[in-house]
Structures are given as C-alpha cells and as structure tokens.
Design a protein around this motif. Structure first.
Motif, PDB file in Angstrom:
ATOM      1  N   GLN A   1       0.830  -1.197   0.000  1.00  0.00           N
ATOM      2  CA  GLN A   1       0.000   0.000   0.000  1.00  0.00           C
ATOM      3  C   GLN A   1       0.870   1.255   0.000  1.00  0.00           C
ATOM      4  O   GLN A   1       1.898   1.323   0.659  1.00  0.00           O
ATOM      5  N   SER A   2       0.407   2.250  -0.812  1.00  0.00           N
ATOM      6  CA  SER A   2       1.012   3.572  -0.830  1.00  0.00           C
ATOM      7  C   SER A   2      -0.101   4.606  -0.755  1.00  0.00           C
ATOM      8  O   SER A   2      -1.267   4.308  -1.038  1.00  0.00           O
ATOM      9  N   SER A   3       0.277   5.844  -0.395  1.00  0.00           N
ATOM     10  CA  SER A   3      -0.715   6.900  -0.295  1.00  0.00           C
ATOM     11  C   SER A   3      -0.104   8.213  -0.756  1.00  0.00           C
ATOM     12  O   SER A   3       1.130   8.364  -0.820  1.00  0.00           O
ATOM     13  N   PHE A   4      -0.975   9.172  -1.097  1.00  0.00           N
ATOM     14  CA  PHE A   4      -0.542  10.509  -1.494  1.00  0.00           C
ATOM     15  C   PHE A   4      -0.497  11.408  -0.255  1.00  0.00           C
ATOM     16  O   PHE A   4      -1.456  11.463   0.518  1.00  0.00           O
ATOM     17  N   GLU A   5       0.603  12.116  -0.110  1.00  0.00           N
ATOM     18  CA  GLU A   5       0.742  13.074   0.987  1.00  0.00           C
ATOM     19  C   GLU A   5       1.000  14.449   0.380  1.00  0.00           C
ATOM     20  O   GLU A   5       1.984  14.654  -0.346  1.00  0.00           O
ATOM     21  N   GLU A   6       0.107  15.389   0.629  1.00  0.00           N
ATOM     22  CA  GLU A   6       0.284  16.736   0.088  1.00  0.00           C
ATOM     23  C   GLU A   6       1.358  17.470   0.889  1.00  0.00           C
ATOM     24  O   GLU A   6       1.378  17.430   2.120  1.00  0.00           O
ATOM     25  N   VAL A   7       2.256  18.138   0.140  1.00  0.00           N
ATOM     26  CA  VAL A   7       3.371  18.859   0.752  1.00  0.00           C
ATOM     27  C   VAL A   7       3.368  20.275   0.174  1.00  0.00           C
ATOM     28  O   VAL A   7       3.054  20.486  -1.000  1.00  0.00           O
ATOM     29  N   ALA A   8       3.715  21.237   0.955  1.00  0.00           N
ATOM     30  CA  ALA A   8       3.824  22.612   0.451  1.00  0.00           C
ATOM     31  C   ALA A   8       4.847  22.651  -0.677  1.00  0.00           C
ATOM     32  O   ALA A   8       5.920  22.034  -0.570  1.00  0.00           O
ATOM     33  N   PRO A   9       4.555  23.310  -1.800  1.00  0.00           N
ATOM     34  CA  PRO A   9       5.478  23.293  -2.950  1.00  0.00           C
ATOM     35  C   PRO A   9       6.904  23.686  -2.604  1.00  0.00           C
ATOM     36  O   PRO A   9       7.861  23.071  -3.112  1.00  0.00           O
ATOM     37  N   ASP A  10       7.092  24.696  -1.722  1.00  0.00           N
ATOM     38  CA  ASP A  10       8.453  25.128  -1.406  1.00  0.00           C
ATOM     39  C   ASP A  10       9.157  24.194  -0.420  1.00  0.00           C
ATOM     40  O   ASP A  10      10.354  24.376  -0.132  1.00  0.00           O
ATOM     41  N   ALA A  11       8.452  23.182   0.100  1.00  0.00           N
ATOM     42  CA  ALA A  11       9.056  22.238   1.055  1.00  0.00           C
ATOM     43  C   ALA A  11       9.129  20.825   0.488  1.00  0.00           C
ATOM     44  O   ALA A  11       9.388  19.878   1.233  1.00  0.00           O
ATOM     45  N   LEU A  12       8.949  20.679  -0.796  1.00  0.00           N
ATOM     46  CA  LEU A  12       8.873  19.328  -1.370  1.00  0.00           C
ATOM     47  C   LEU A  12      10.185  18.579  -1.200  1.00  0.00           C
ATOM     48  O   LEU A  12      10.222  17.460  -0.671  1.00  0.00           O
ATOM     49  N   PHE A  13      11.300  19.178  -1.628  1.00  0.00           N
ATOM     50  CA  PHE A  13      12.576  18.460  -1.599  1.00  0.00           C
ATOM     51  C   PHE A  13      13.067  18.276  -0.161  1.00  0.00           C
ATOM     52  O   PHE A  13      13.632  17.226   0.177  1.00  0.00           O
ATOM     53  N   SER A  14      12.865  19.265   0.673  1.00  0.00           N
ATOM     54  CA  SER A  14      13.308  19.125   2.054  1.00  0.00           C
ATOM     55  C   SER A  14      12.504  18.048   2.778  1.00  0.00           C
ATOM     56  O   SER A  14      13.054  17.247   3.546  1.00  0.00           O
ATOM     57  N   HIS A  15      11.221  18.003   2.523  1.00  0.00           N
ATOM     58  CA  HIS A  15      10.393  16.973   3.156  1.00  0.00           C
ATOM     59  C   HIS A  15      10.755  15.595   2.633  1.00  0.00           C
ATOM     60  O   HIS A  15      10.773  14.610   3.387  1.00  0.00           O
ATOM     61  N   TYR A  16      11.074  15.516   1.350  1.00  0.00           N
ATOM     62  CA  TYR A  16      11.491  14.232   0.764  1.00  0.00           C
ATOM     63  C   TYR A  16      12.781  13.744   1.422  1.00  0.00           C
ATOM     64  O   TYR A  16      12.914  12.567   1.786  1.00  0.00           O
ATOM     65  N   SER A  17      13.746  14.654   1.580  1.00  0.00           N
ATOM     66  CA  SER A  17      15.009  14.271   2.222  1.00  0.00           C
ATOM     67  C   SER A  17      14.789  13.846   3.666  1.00  0.00           C
ATOM     68  O   SER A  17      15.419  12.903   4.164  1.00  0.00           O
ATOM     69  N   LYS A  18      13.884  14.530   4.361  1.00  0.00           N
ATOM     70  CA  LYS A  18      13.604  14.177   5.753  1.00  0.00           C
ATOM     71  C   LYS A  18      12.989  12.792   5.860  1.00  0.00           C
ATOM     72  O   LYS A  18      13.300  12.037   6.792  1.00  0.00           O
ATOM     73  N   LEU A  19      12.145  12.455   4.915  1.00  0.00           N
ATOM     74  CA  LEU A  19      11.464  11.149   4.963  1.00  0.00           C
ATOM     75  C   LEU A  19      12.427  10.016   4.646  1.00  0.00           C
ATOM     76  O   LEU A  19      12.421   8.969   5.330  1.00  0.00           O
ATOM     77  N   TYR A  20      13.264  10.172   3.634  1.00  0.00           N
ATOM     78  CA  TYR A  20      14.022   9.027   3.124  1.00  0.00           C
ATOM     79  C   TYR A  20      15.495   9.054   3.484  1.00  0.00           C
ATOM     80  O   TYR A  20      16.068   8.015   3.843  1.00  0.00           O
ATOM     81  N   HIS A  21      16.140  10.215   3.435  1.00  0.00           N
ATOM     82  CA  HIS A  21      17.575  10.230   3.737  1.00  0.00           C
ATOM     83  C   HIS A  21      17.835  10.085   5.218  1.00  0.00           C
ATOM     84  O   HIS A  21      18.745   9.372   5.642  1.00  0.00           O
ATOM     85  N   ASN A  22      17.006  10.728   6.057  1.00  0.00           N
ATOM     86  CA  ASN A  22      17.174  10.566   7.491  1.00  0.00           C
ATOM     87  C   ASN A  22      16.842   9.149   7.931  1.00  0.00           C
ATOM     88  O   ASN A  22      17.378   8.631   8.893  1.00  0.00           O
TER      89      ASN A  22
END
Length: 339
Positions: free
Chosen positions: A316-337
């Motif tokens: 299962q996967s889901s869509f998570e809405e992220v603020a456009p200016d925080a997309l890459f930072s949120h992505y790094s926080k989720l996966y790189h950390n």
C-alpha cells in the motif's frame, strides 16, 4: 359279553362316522398311540385355522383360474373364427378390388391436399407481393411528383459538397502547415543544437499523419538515428505542436519528465515548455533522478500543488500533500534521514 361287543361296535362305528364327516382328513392312529410332543389347544386351533384357510383359498383360486381358462379359451375360439372369416373375405375378388380402389382414392385425396396447400401458399405469397408492389408504386408516384424539386436540391447539394470538400482540403493543408511550424518552433525552443532541424513537414495520408524532419542540406533526418534525449525532445515538441493547434483546453499528464535530457535541455524544458504547454500540467518525476532541486526551483513559481507518494507497507502507498516550497526538504527528511 354280548352287551360289551355291541357297545364296542357302536363306539367304533361312531368314531368312523365322526372321522369321515367331521374330522379333517389325516392319518389314523391306533388306540394305544402316544404323542411325544403335542401342541396346546390354542396352538392346535391356530394351526387348524391356517390349514383350513390354505385349503379354502386354494380351492377358490383353482375355481377362479379354471373359470378364466374356459373364458379365455372361448375368446380365443371367437378370435380364430373372426381371423378365418377375415382371411376368407380377403381372398374375395370384389373385396380386393374395393380395397385397391380405396387405396387409390386415398392416394388421390392426399395428392389433391398437397396441391391445395401449395396453391394456398402461392396465393398468400402473391398477395404479399401485390401489397409490396403497391407500396413501391406509391413511392414511385411520390418520387415522380418531387423529381423536379429533387433535381434542384441535388444540384445545390452537389455544389455545397464540392465547396465543403474544397474547404476541408484547404483546412487540412493549413492545419498541417501550422502543425509543422509549431513542431519546428518547439524544437528550436528546446534543443540547444541550433539549426539541427532546419525544416519540418507534415503529410496527411488517409487517417494517418507522417512527420518528416529535414536538416540544412534538405536531407531527411531519421528519427531512429536520434539519441534518446533527442527522441524525447522530438516527442515533447510534437506534444507542444498538437496542444498549440488544438481547439480544446485539456490537462497534460507527463510521466518521467527529463529522464533522457542533459542539463541544458532540462533547463529549456522547465523554463519554456512546462509553464506554457497548457493551463494545467501534471508531472510525475522521480525526485533527484528525473528532476533535480535546481530544476524544481526554476519551476517553483508555476507550481500550484505538490504531493509525495509515500509507501505505507509492501502492499500500500498513499498521497501526501506537501507545500510546494518544502517538497525536496520533506522528501530528504522522509528518506535520507530514515537511511
């Protein structure tokens, strides 16, 4: 002694008479006979009743069978006499002639019946044909009455059809020239090899569209010889031309954007293509692989919404809405950390 002999005589005579008229038939036993095993009075009465029932039932069944046998024999005799009478009549010449005549008449009746059925079917078919012919005659009358008007309408229709065909031909010519110009414009806008594609021609063959690319020497550029990035640029320019020449405003979905592009081509796509291709463009990039942070920063002023596809579990996967200016930072926080 005389009196005793007379008493014995009467006793013996009475026993014989009783045995003859009242007792059941059976073996005579001597006076000194003794039973080793005897039945009780109740058992003897039941046994006697069974014997009497068997004897009476057998007598009645025998009488019934004898009666039926005689009756069946009489019936058989009557049947044999009838058969003999019938056989004697069948040999009679008059009867034979009548029988043959009856057969001929029956055959003739069957033949006439078949002819009557065929004639009735023919009559029914002819009646249907008459009705159809009358309808056709009425239609012809109507057509004859309207023939003068129809000739005038046919002439007008043919003239309009010719004009419409000419218009469609001219419209197709203008559209394919306009499409060729838009594709060429898109290629010049996106490719950093200026002048690599000198001209574009569009040919409409039946329901198919054939697009040819030409270099400065006028030679056809084979699409199979283009690199993967150039092929993707060509497909992007073709999409640009189709959208520009289309009269419909529809959203554009693009999967794996800029996968085969180098940095310069990717910048051209981000700056000049995605913001102008349509009012609504939906991109499906792999972050840091099919779109870098620098490319996203160039695109950010035109981004309305952004989402991340987050894996919940193996199924299962889901869509998570992220603020456009925080997309890459949120992505790094989720996966790189997480790593």
């Amino acid at each position: 002694m005389v009196a005793g002999s007379i008493r014995d005589f009467y006793n013996t005579t009475f026993r014989k008479l009783i045995r003859r008229h009242l007792a059941t038939e059976g073996p005579s036993f001597p006076d000194d006979f003794k039973l080793l095993h005897d039945l009780t009075e109740s058992e003897r009465a039941q046994m006697q009743t069974l014997i009497d029932n068997l004897r009476l039932s057998f007598r009645q069944e025998f009488k019934r069978l004898h009666f039926e046998y005689n009756q069946t024999r009489n019936d058989l005799g009557q049947i044999k006499r009838r058969i003999a009478d019938a056989e004697s009549l069948s040999e009679d010449a008059v009867v034979k002639a009548d029988r043959q005549r009856k057969k001929e008449v029956d055959d003739e009746i069957d033949s006439l019946g078949e002819q009557v059925g065929a004639l009735e079917q023919t009559i029914s078919n002819d009646q249907v044909a008459i009705v159809n012919k009358e309808k056709q005659l009425d239609e012809l009358r109507k057509k004859l009455k309207a023939s003068a008007q129809d000739l005038e309408k046919d002439a007008l229709t043919e003239a309009l059809s010719r004009r419409l065909r000419d218009y469609i031909t001219l419209y197709k010519e203008r559209k394919k020239e306009a499409l060729a110009k838009q594709i060429h414009k898109g290629l010049k806008m996106l490719m950093h090899k200026k002048g690599f594609v000198h001209d574009v021609k569009v040919h409409i063959i039946g329901g198919d569209i054939e697009i040819e690319l030409y270099n400065k020497r006028g030679d056809v550029i084979l699409k199979e010889g283009l690199s993967k990035g150039e092929q993707q640029l060509y497909a992007t320019a073709l999409l640009y031309g189709l959208v520009e020449e289309s009269d419909f405003d529809f959203p554009i979905f693009i999967d794996s954007p800029m996968q085969k592009f180098d940095d310069q081509h990717a910048e051209n796509i981000v700056r000049h293509f995605y913001p102008k291709i349509a009012d609504q463009v939906i991109l499906f990039p792999l972050i840091n692989k099919e779109m870098s942070a620098r490319e996203y920063e160039m695109l950010l002023p035109n981004v309305a919404r952004s989402y991340l596809i987050v894996n919940q579990d193996a199924d299962q996967s889901s869509f998570e809405e992220v603020a456009p200016d925080a997309l890459f930072s949120h992505y790094s926080k989720l996966y790189h950390n997480a790593n």
